[in-house]
Design a protein around this motif. Structure first.
Motif, mmCIF file in Angstrom:
data_model
loop_
_atom_site.group_PDB
_atom_site.id
_atom_site.type_symbol
_atom_site.label_atom_id
_atom_site.label_comp_id
_atom_site.label_asym_id
_atom_site.label_seq_id
_atom_site.Cartn_x
_atom_site.Cartn_y
_atom_site.Cartn_z
ATOM 1 N N ASN A 147 0.799 -1.222 0.000
ATOM 2 C CA ASN A 147 0.000 0.000 0.000
ATOM 3 C C ASN A 147 0.832 1.272 0.000
ATOM 4 N N PHE A 148 1.982 1.233 0.676
ATOM 5 C CA PHE A 148 2.687 2.475 1.003
ATOM 6 C C PHE A 148 4.128 2.106 1.321
ATOM 7 N N PHE A 149 5.077 2.603 0.511
ATOM 8 C CA PHE A 149 6.466 2.228 0.780
ATOM 9 C C PHE A 149 7.451 3.210 0.170
ATOM 10 N N VAL A 150 8.696 3.117 0.655
ATOM 11 C CA VAL A 150 9.822 3.892 0.120
ATOM 12 C C VAL A 150 10.936 2.916 -0.214
ATOM 13 N N MET A 151 11.582 3.144 -1.352
ATOM 14 C CA MET A 151 12.728 2.311 -1.732
ATOM 15 C C MET A 151 13.835 3.171 -2.302
ATOM 16 N N ILE A 152 15.057 2.647 -2.258
ATOM 17 C CA ILE A 152 16.240 3.337 -2.775
ATOM 18 C C ILE A 152 16.839 2.497 -3.887
ATOM 19 N N GLU A 153 16.896 3.068 -5.072
ATOM 20 C CA GLU A 153 17.444 2.350 -6.224
ATOM 21 C C GLU A 153 18.967 2.224 -6.111
ATOM 22 N N GLY A 154 19.518 1.230 -6.803
ATOM 23 C CA GLY A 154 20.958 1.024 -6.814
ATOM 24 C C GLY A 154 21.700 2.142 -7.528
ATOM 25 N N ASN A 155 22.974 2.258 -7.219
ATOM 26 C CA ASN A 155 23.809 3.300 -7.826
ATOM 27 C C ASN A 155 25.203 2.722 -8.043
ATOM 28 N N PHE A 168 2.432 5.072 -2.999
ATOM 29 C CA PHE A 168 1.261 4.852 -2.158
ATOM 30 C C PHE A 168 0.051 4.691 -3.070
ATOM 31 N N GLU A 169 -0.992 4.081 -2.541
ATOM 32 C CA GLU A 169 -2.157 3.780 -3.364
ATOM 33 C C GLU A 169 -3.442 4.253 -2.705
ATOM 34 N N THR A 176 -4.435 3.393 -9.699
ATOM 35 C CA THR A 176 -4.129 3.039 -8.321
ATOM 36 C C THR A 176 -2.668 3.161 -7.935
ATOM 37 N N GLU A 177 -1.751 3.293 -8.892
ATOM 38 C CA GLU A 177 -0.343 3.385 -8.540
ATOM 39 C C GLU A 177 0.107 4.843 -8.574
ATOM 40 N N HIS A 178 0.603 5.322 -7.467
ATOM 41 C CA HIS A 178 0.982 6.730 -7.349
ATOM 42 C C HIS A 178 2.440 6.826 -6.929
ATOM 43 N N TRP A 179 3.297 6.956 -7.921
ATOM 44 C CA TRP A 179 4.732 7.066 -7.669
ATOM 45 C C TRP A 179 5.115 8.532 -7.543
ATOM 46 N N ALA A 180 6.030 8.809 -6.660
ATOM 47 C CA ALA A 180 6.650 10.127 -6.575
ATOM 48 C C ALA A 180 8.144 9.909 -6.728
ATOM 49 N N PRO A 235 -7.089 9.821 -15.107
ATOM 50 C CA PRO A 235 -6.548 10.582 -16.248
ATOM 51 C C PRO A 235 -7.267 11.901 -16.498
ATOM 52 N N ALA A 236 -8.488 12.044 -15.990
ATOM 53 C CA ALA A 236 -9.235 13.288 -16.178
ATOM 54 C C ALA A 236 -8.716 14.409 -15.291
ATOM 55 N N GLY A 237 -7.861 14.083 -14.328
ATOM 56 C CA GLY A 237 -7.262 15.102 -13.484
ATOM 57 C C GLY A 237 -7.963 15.358 -12.172
ATOM 58 N N THR A 238 -8.806 14.430 -11.731
ATOM 59 C CA THR A 238 -9.475 14.576 -10.432
ATOM 60 C C THR A 238 -8.443 14.517 -9.316
ATOM 61 N N PRO A 239 -8.419 15.481 -8.403
ATOM 62 C CA PRO A 239 -7.464 15.420 -7.286
ATOM 63 C C PRO A 239 -7.610 14.117 -6.500
ATOM 64 N N LEU A 240 -6.506 13.580 -6.060
ATOM 65 C CA LEU A 240 -6.520 12.267 -5.407
ATOM 66 C C LEU A 240 -7.287 12.283 -4.085
ATOM 67 N N GLY A 241 -7.102 13.328 -3.270
ATOM 68 C CA GLY A 241 -7.837 13.431 -2.018
ATOM 69 C C GLY A 241 -7.375 12.450 -0.954
ATOM 70 N N ALA A 242 -8.278 12.114 -0.041
ATOM 71 C CA ALA A 242 -7.944 11.258 1.095
ATOM 72 C C ALA A 242 -7.606 9.848 0.631
ATOM 73 N N LEU A 243 -6.531 9.289 1.194
ATOM 74 C CA LEU A 243 -6.117 7.936 0.856
ATOM 75 C C LEU A 243 -7.007 6.911 1.556
ATOM 76 N N ASN A 244 -7.074 5.723 1.013
ATOM 77 C CA ASN A 244 -7.695 4.597 1.707
ATOM 78 C C ASN A 244 -6.993 3.328 1.238
ATOM 79 N N PHE A 245 -6.160 2.779 2.106
ATOM 80 C CA PHE A 245 -5.378 1.589 1.771
ATOM 81 C C PHE A 245 -6.271 0.347 1.762
#
Length: 304
Positions: A147-155, A168-169, A176-180, A235-245
């Motif tokens: 549902n919600f995680f952080v990862m560090i890519e190799g270098n 997070f989703e 449903t996939e929201h990458w930052a 894709p229509a651009g609706t703000p994501l709003g409150a999460l629900n895992f």
């Protein structure tokens, strides 16, 4: 003449002692050399890291020789593989390894976050061969991602820029996939520099009211690529709003949900445990302000 000499000597002695006392009284006291029990407040009036939005702090892993959540709401924590506790940014810290991680049977309030701040200190070296998982809120429904995680890519380059990803989703949203990703899909200028071999403070926030993600390193807000900060539900651009895992079941520190085995899917070769140090991991149920994040960085850096 002898009397005059004694008088002059006494006067000089008084002058020297007075000068020393005045110097001692007027010497500027640096903000990291305050007297114990009488710390000066930082901007915002905070004197201790626990003063920052305490009612919104839902989990705090201090790693003072144990894996416990000091808030007591995330429970059933057990360490797997090779894990230990070492000198940290503040007290002790968790030390990961190529096969070590911590799993909590009950994620408590982390499972019901609608907004969040994830704040932690890392001290890690470059790695290659995949991406290391810092934390993960597992999803027990056969999905590939948690549902919600952080990862560090190799270098495997000479660059000290770190490629870190937040995921997070919102499980009622069509998309449903929201990458930052602070890499801008290849634009490495968004990756923070000088991130290896020393303690670095990392904060990710998401605010349901604005549908915005923010990224901070050492108390400073980092620019994200265009379109990354504003999260959309479709894709229509609706703000994501409150999460629900969805089907949130276990919380993992130092790995992916996949390291848990069935029913969370087997780990793929690139899914690596986190091998660095981790300290003062805090999760809030709101997006902290920039003032609060700056204060948290300063206070924890000073051991407060």
């Amino acid at each position: 003449m002898n009397t005059n000499y004694k008088t002059l000597t006494a006067s000089l002695l008084i002058f020297i002692v007075t000068s020393v006392l005045v110097t001692a009284c007027t010497k500027a006291e640096l903000d990291n050399t305050f007297k114990a029990g009488d710390p000066p407040p930082v901007a915002g009036g905070f004197v201790n890291s626990n003063d920052i939005s305490p009612s919104n702090l839902v989990a705090h892993f201090a790693f003072e020789g144990n894996v416990n959540d000091t808030k007591g709401a995330v429970t059933g924590g057990t360490a797997s593989g090779t894990t230990s506790f070492v000198a940290g940014r503040k007290g002790q810290a968790y030390q990961g390894s190529t096969n070590g991680f911590i799993v909590y049977a009950n994620p408590g309030p982390i499972a019901t976050l609608t907004s969040f701040t994830a704040s932690f200190w890392i001290n890690t070296n470059k790695h290659d061969g995949g991406a290391q998982g810092v934390f993960n809120l597992a999803k027990q429904d056969g999905s590939f991602w948690g549902n919600f995680f952080v990862m560090i890519e190799g270098n495997n380059t000479s660059s000290n820029r770190m490629f870190m990803k937040l995921h997070f989703e919102k499980n009622t949203a069509p998309f449903t996939e929201h990458w930052a990703e602070p890499n801008g899909f290849g634009a490495v200028d968004y990756r923070p520099d000088d991130m290896y071999g020393a303690w670095r403070h990392v904060v990710w926030t998401y605010d349901a009211a604005t549908s915005k993600v923010r990224f901070f390193v050492n108390g400073q807000k980092r620019d994200l690529p265009p379109g990354t900060e504003d999260r959309k539900a479709d894709p229509a651009g609706t703000p994501l709003g409150a999460l629900n895992f969805k089907s949130a079941t276990k919380f993992v520190i130092g790995a992916y949900q996949n390291q848990l085995g069935a029913p969370f899917n087997a780990p793929e070769p690139w899914m690596l445990p986190y091998t660095g140090k981790l300290d003062e991991f805090r999760i809030y149920n709101k997006a902290l302000s920039e003032l609060e994040i700056s204060a948290l960085n300063i206070l924890e850096r000073q051991g407060r």
